[in-house]
Design an enzyme around this catalytic site. Structure first.
Site, PDB file in Angstrom:
ATOM      1  N   ARG B  74       0.851  -1.187   0.000  1.00  0.00           N
ATOM      2  CA  ARG B  74       0.000   0.000   0.000  1.00  0.00           C
ATOM      3  C   ARG B  74       0.892   1.244   0.000  1.00  0.00           C
ATOM      4  O   ARG B  74       2.099   1.167   0.175  1.00  0.00           O
ATOM      5  CB  ARG B  74      -0.897   0.011   1.235  1.00  0.00           C
ATOM      6  CG  ARG B  74      -0.136   0.149   2.552  1.00  0.00           C
ATOM      7  CD  ARG B  74      -1.050   0.553   3.680  1.00  0.00           C
ATOM      8  NE  ARG B  74      -0.393   0.480   4.963  1.00  0.00           N
ATOM      9  CZ  ARG B  74       0.435   1.393   5.462  1.00  0.00           C
ATOM     10  NH1 ARG B  74       0.760   2.448   4.748  1.00  0.00           N
ATOM     11  NH2 ARG B  74       0.958   1.253   6.669  1.00  0.00           N
ATOM     12  N   GLY B  75       0.266   2.410  -0.160  1.00  0.00           N
ATOM     13  CA  GLY B  75       0.985   3.659   0.015  1.00  0.00           C
ATOM     14  C   GLY B  75       0.942   4.067   1.471  1.00  0.00           C
ATOM     15  O   GLY B  75       0.562   3.283   2.342  1.00  0.00           O
ATOM     16  N   THR B  79       2.161   2.725  10.349  1.00  0.00           N
ATOM     17  CA  THR B  79       1.125   2.468  11.338  1.00  0.00           C
ATOM     18  C   THR B  79       1.499   1.197  12.095  1.00  0.00           C
ATOM     19  O   THR B  79       2.496   0.546  11.802  1.00  0.00           O
ATOM     20  CB  THR B  79      -0.273   2.381  10.709  1.00  0.00           C
ATOM     21  OG1 THR B  79      -1.246   2.408  11.765  1.00  0.00           O
ATOM     22  CG2 THR B  79      -0.448   1.113   9.894  1.00  0.00           C
ATOM     23  N   GLY B 143      -7.157   2.474   5.108  1.00  0.00           N
ATOM     24  CA  GLY B 143      -6.364   2.557   3.888  1.00  0.00           C
ATOM     25  C   GLY B 143      -6.839   1.478   2.944  1.00  0.00           C
ATOM     26  O   GLY B 143      -6.877   0.305   3.307  1.00  0.00           O
ATOM     27  N   GLY B 154      -7.926  -2.189   4.306  1.00  0.00           N
ATOM     28  CA  GLY B 154      -9.195  -1.877   4.957  1.00  0.00           C
ATOM     29  C   GLY B 154      -9.007  -0.955   6.145  1.00  0.00           C
ATOM     30  O   GLY B 154      -8.501   0.146   6.000  1.00  0.00           O
ATOM     31  N   PHE B 155      -9.379  -1.448   7.329  1.00  0.00           N
ATOM     32  CA  PHE B 155      -9.342  -0.561   8.492  1.00  0.00           C
ATOM     33  C   PHE B 155      -8.715  -1.268   9.684  1.00  0.00           C
ATOM     34  O   PHE B 155      -8.629  -2.496   9.734  1.00  0.00           O
ATOM     35  CB  PHE B 155     -10.764  -0.109   8.862  1.00  0.00           C
ATOM     36  CG  PHE B 155     -11.644  -1.218   9.365  1.00  0.00           C
ATOM     37  CD1 PHE B 155     -11.651  -1.588  10.709  1.00  0.00           C
ATOM     38  CD2 PHE B 155     -12.473  -1.913   8.499  1.00  0.00           C
ATOM     39  CE1 PHE B 155     -12.458  -2.614  11.168  1.00  0.00           C
ATOM     40  CE2 PHE B 155     -13.278  -2.952   8.945  1.00  0.00           C
ATOM     41  CZ  PHE B 155     -13.269  -3.300  10.293  1.00  0.00           C
ATOM     42  N   ALA B 156      -8.292  -0.450  10.633  1.00  0.00           N
ATOM     43  CA  ALA B 156      -7.798  -0.961  11.914  1.00  0.00           C
ATOM     44  C   ALA B 156      -8.331  -0.041  12.999  1.00  0.00           C
ATOM     45  O   ALA B 156      -8.021   1.155  13.003  1.00  0.00           O
ATOM     46  CB  ALA B 156      -6.275  -0.976  11.919  1.00  0.00           C
ATOM     47  N   CYS B 173       0.781   7.315  10.694  1.00  0.00           N
ATOM     48  CA  CYS B 173       0.342   7.813   9.393  1.00  0.00           C
ATOM     49  C   CYS B 173       1.090   9.074   8.971  1.00  0.00           C
ATOM     50  O   CYS B 173       0.636   9.814   8.097  1.00  0.00           O
ATOM     51  CB  CYS B 173      -1.170   8.063   9.384  1.00  0.00           C
ATOM     52  SG  CYS B 173      -2.126   6.617   9.832  1.00  0.00           S
TER      53      CYS B 173
END
Lengths: 45, 211
Positions: B74-75, B79, B143, B154-156, B173
């Site tokens: 990913r970009g 995190t 993301g 997805g998400f965290a 981030c």
């Protein structure tokens, strides 16, 4: 001496590999929205 | 009409590489028409991740971090993932959903905000900032990306206090001055992982799926 060197290398290797980024895996994404950024972070390959 | 969504909850800590492989396999299977839209819900083993960037300053002192670092496809900046944080990977075919990656991201945000409300936490968006926030504290990171219009990542969302200390070692981030928070710290009553799973599952199913 040889065994001492091998032992040292084995002991240090996990620490090294655990703290340095691994080579990227997988195919790159076509488009993405990056975490924490605004919509302007959209990238297109 | 939205297609059905198969939710797969993984009840053991998942390494980041295994999580990535699960996603890659699901993307390939969806593209091959073998499976339908799938949502993975899991907790990761402790790890820092960062996108493929020249500037990796958000990792600060990468050699002294308490957990491994993984450079992912990913970009984005650094995190953390680990115990006490619920991670969701919606692997969805966005072709019948309008091929809109922004909408996909906003729907995930909607679901997270609604689930937080269900758990008694008033969370929302911040102008120009992806993610879910409680005032200026970041509760969840999002993301997403697509390959041939099948979504990945997805998400965290941070659930318990256990998830927070590792963030202190990085600039999450790449956002200077941002502090991370968790549901447990923001709620008036205790919230464990089990309650968070139930709330998130229900809202994600409602927002992203139809079954």
């Amino acid at each position: 001496m040889y065994f001492a060197r091998v032992f040292l290398a084995c002991a240090l290797l996990p620490a090294y590999s655990a703290t340095f980024p691994q080579p990227p895996t997988g195919m790159p994404l076509d488009k993405e929205l990056s975490p924490g950024r605004s919509d302007e972070a959209l990238t297109v390959r | 009409m939205k297609p059905p969504l198969d939710i797969q909850r993984i009840d053991r800590p998942v390494s980041y590489t295994d999580g990535l492989a699960m996603q890659e396999n699901a993307v390939a299977a969806i593209l091959a028409g073998e499976i339908g839209d799938t949502l993975f819900l899991l907790e990761h083993e402790p790890i820092y991740t960062i996108g493929r960037l020249r500037d990796q300053s958000s990792l600060r002192a990468s050699t002294t971090l308490p957990h491994p670092v993984f450079e992912t496809n990913r970009g984005g900046q650094a995190t953390y993932h680990g115990p006490g944080q619920l991670v969701g990977y919606p692997i969805l075919d966005l072709n019948p959903r309008g091929r809109d990656l922004h909408l996909h991201l906003r729907l995930i945000e909607d679901a997270l905000i609604a689930a937080c409300a269900d758990l008694g936490v008033s969370a929302g968006r911040r102008e120009g900032m992806t993610g879910v926030w409680v005032e200026n504290r970041k509760l969840a990171s999002i993301g997403v990306g697509v390959r041939k219009w099948v979504s990945m990542h997805g998400f965290a969302i941070n659930v318990t206090r256990e998830s927070l200390p590792p963030f202190l070692a990085i600039t999450p981030c790449g956002l200077d001055g941002v502090s991370m928070t968790c549901l447990e710290a923001e709620a008036a009553e205790p919230i464990g992982m089990a309650r968070a799973y139930v709330a998130l599952e229900a809202r994600l199913l409602q927002t992203l799926g139809c079954s």
